[in-house]
Design an enzyme around this catalytic site. Structure first.
Site, mmCIF file in Angstrom:
data_model
loop_
_atom_site.group_PDB
_atom_site.id
_atom_site.type_symbol
_atom_site.label_atom_id
_atom_site.label_comp_id
_atom_site.label_asym_id
_atom_site.label_seq_id
_atom_site.Cartn_x
_atom_site.Cartn_y
_atom_site.Cartn_z
ATOM 1 N N GLU A 47 0.754 -1.121 -0.054
ATOM 2 C CA GLU A 47 -0.005 0.071 -0.056
ATOM 3 C C GLU A 47 0.827 1.274 -0.023
ATOM 4 O O GLU A 47 0.609 2.182 -0.706
ATOM 5 C CB GLU A 47 -0.848 0.030 1.230
ATOM 6 C CG GLU A 47 -1.813 -1.283 1.226
ATOM 7 C CD GLU A 47 -1.403 -2.316 1.992
ATOM 8 O OE1 GLU A 47 -2.188 -3.066 2.884
ATOM 9 O OE2 GLU A 47 -0.040 -2.821 1.965
ATOM 10 N N ALA A 158 16.112 -49.191 -12.834
ATOM 11 C CA ALA A 158 16.412 -50.345 -11.775
ATOM 12 C C ALA A 158 17.837 -50.358 -11.432
ATOM 13 O O ALA A 158 18.391 -50.786 -10.300
ATOM 14 C CB ALA A 158 15.885 -51.528 -12.456
ATOM 15 N N SER A 162 18.915 -41.765 -12.830
ATOM 16 C CA SER A 162 18.166 -40.929 -12.880
ATOM 17 C C SER A 162 18.256 -39.586 -13.571
ATOM 18 O O SER A 162 17.330 -38.880 -13.790
ATOM 19 C CB SER A 162 17.459 -40.642 -11.512
ATOM 20 O OG SER A 162 18.591 -39.832 -10.798
ATOM 21 N N PRO A 292 11.492 -40.894 -2.389
ATOM 22 C CA PRO A 292 10.094 -41.687 -2.155
ATOM 23 C C PRO A 292 10.133 -41.730 -0.597
ATOM 24 O O PRO A 292 9.123 -41.551 -0.171
ATOM 25 C CB PRO A 292 10.265 -42.890 -2.818
ATOM 26 C CG PRO A 292 11.271 -42.751 -3.859
ATOM 27 C CD PRO A 292 12.396 -41.774 -3.181
ATOM 28 N N THR A 293 11.006 -42.222 0.093
ATOM 29 C CA THR A 293 11.087 -42.421 1.609
ATOM 30 C C THR A 293 10.567 -40.964 2.292
ATOM 31 O O THR A 293 9.953 -40.944 3.234
ATOM 32 C CB THR A 293 12.062 -43.085 2.120
ATOM 33 O OG1 THR A 293 12.482 -44.121 1.323
ATOM 34 C CG2 THR A 293 11.841 -43.394 3.495
#
Length: 378
Positions: A47, A158, A162, A292-293
């Site tokens: 403002e 696997a 990644s 993931p964990t």
């Protein structure tokens, strides 16, 4: 108001522990007179920036603000009073201020004879200010879980490879998420497998987030790790009973290591304790980039407020999935999400969703295992 929402978004990641706020002022004839946004904690509020730009044209005009003007004196003065003194005739705000220390601005304005309306584009303003609103309402940081996966939900092959499942466009977008967050959190598995840097790159002017590694046994982060390079502050969360002498022996050129000791839980560290400690340090938004964990522990604790998944047109058929054990054993317990956005990024698809229904209170259970494989008051 939509312009005010867009202005507020410019400061995402830079105002913590304050909210992001935008303001647009029209003169008495309805013409644009001034605008502004809260740029940093301790600096002028939205403002004030808008009033300075509007000058005398604010008198008799209308102010559109994404958050109810504050009513208290902190590092800056009360915006409600500033609007009154400027002679603004009407104030329209999107979201009421839930902070008990700052609320009451609407009443102050009405008492001074200003016409006040609330709720305009409230959903859009809430979404843009979700981190701060979550922190005030739930007493913990807002948590955005981000993951990158193949179309069949794999975050690695696997053999654990990644890099890279998703495209350069998606990876660049992740740096935007980092720049908008107060802290980026990963677990010990990610720290071991990827030696991640976790700092923001290629975004000029970005405020670096706090880099947090959940390393329960204090074994994943060793001298020479990239998170110790000084590019951004780093916090290592460990169990209360482990030895951290090696973390104090960072080599030349490395940043001092800040160690946070937390109570153990059934799996790793307590999620509520971690979030409470981060909140106490001024962290209002967390980007969860763990494997993931760690993600499963946060979901099990009810501590995920938004999910952003980057899905690549790739199939693997084997390898770890995006989410580990989240304490869900039957379909009836599934965490249902409401899709809020889908965007193409190069060949990938970015999907954004929020839990449905939204969390109703502070986190009371859960843990972080830290074994996944793969800062700001108004």
């Amino acid at each position: 108001m939509r312009r005010a929402v867009a202005l507020a978004a410019r400061a995402l990641g830079a105002t913590s522990p304050n909210p992001v706020v935008g303001c647009v002022i029209l003169d008495a004839a309805g013409h644009h007179a001034g605008e502004g946004f809260h740029q940093r904690a301790g600096g002028p509020h939205a403002e004030i920036h808008a009033l300075r730009e509007a000058g005398d044209r604010a008198e008799g005009g209308t102010a559109y603000v994404t958050l109810e003007p504050c009513n208290h004196t902190g590092r800056t003065g009360p915006c409600a009073q500033a609007l009154v003194e400027a002679g603004v005739a009407r104030v329209v705000y999107a979201v009421g201020d839930p902070n008990p220390q700052a609320t009451g601005g609407a009443d102050t304005l009405r008492t001074a004879g200003v016409r006040v309306e609330g709720g305009l584009l409230a959903d859009e303003a809430e979404a843009g200010n979700s981190a701060w609103l979550t922190s005030v309402r739930l007493g913990r940081p807002h948590v955005l879980w981000k993951y990158a996966a193949t179309l069949d939900g794999r975050v690695a092959a696997a053999d654990a490879t990644s890099r890279w499942i998703t495209s350069p466009e998606s990876r660049a977008d992740v740096h935007r998420l980092r720049a908008e967050a107060d802290a980026v959190v990963v677990g010990s598995g990610t720290a071991r497998a990827d030696d991640p840097h976790l700092a923001v790159r290629d975004l000029a002017g970005a405020v670096q987030p706090l880099r947090v590694v959940v390393d329960t046994e204090a074994t994943a982060v060793q001298p020479g790790a990239r998170v110790l390079d000084g590019a951004a502050p780093t916090l290592i969360a460990v169990a209360e009973d482990v030895d951290t002498a090696h973390l104090k022996a960072a080599g030349p050129g490395e940043a001092p290591v800040d160690v946070l000791r937390l109570p153990r839980a059934e799996r790793g560290l307590s999620v509520p304790a971690l979030l409470a400690a981060l909140h106490a340090r001024g962290v209002r938004s967390v980007l969860l980039e763990g494997g993931p964990t760690l993600a499963g522990a946060f979901v099990a604790a009810g501590a995920v407020d938004k999910v952003v998944g980057y899905l690549a047109p790739v199939l693997l058929g084997a390898g770890p999935t995006a989410l580990g054990d989240a304490g869900i054993t039957t379909l009836a317990q599934a965490l249902r999400l409401r899709m809020t956005e889908t965007v193409r990024l190069g060949p990938d698809l970015r999907v954004t969703a929020t839990p449905e229904p939204a969390p109703a209170g502070p986190v009371t259970s859960g843990s972080t295992s830290g074994a996944a494989a793969t800062p700001k008051e108004r």
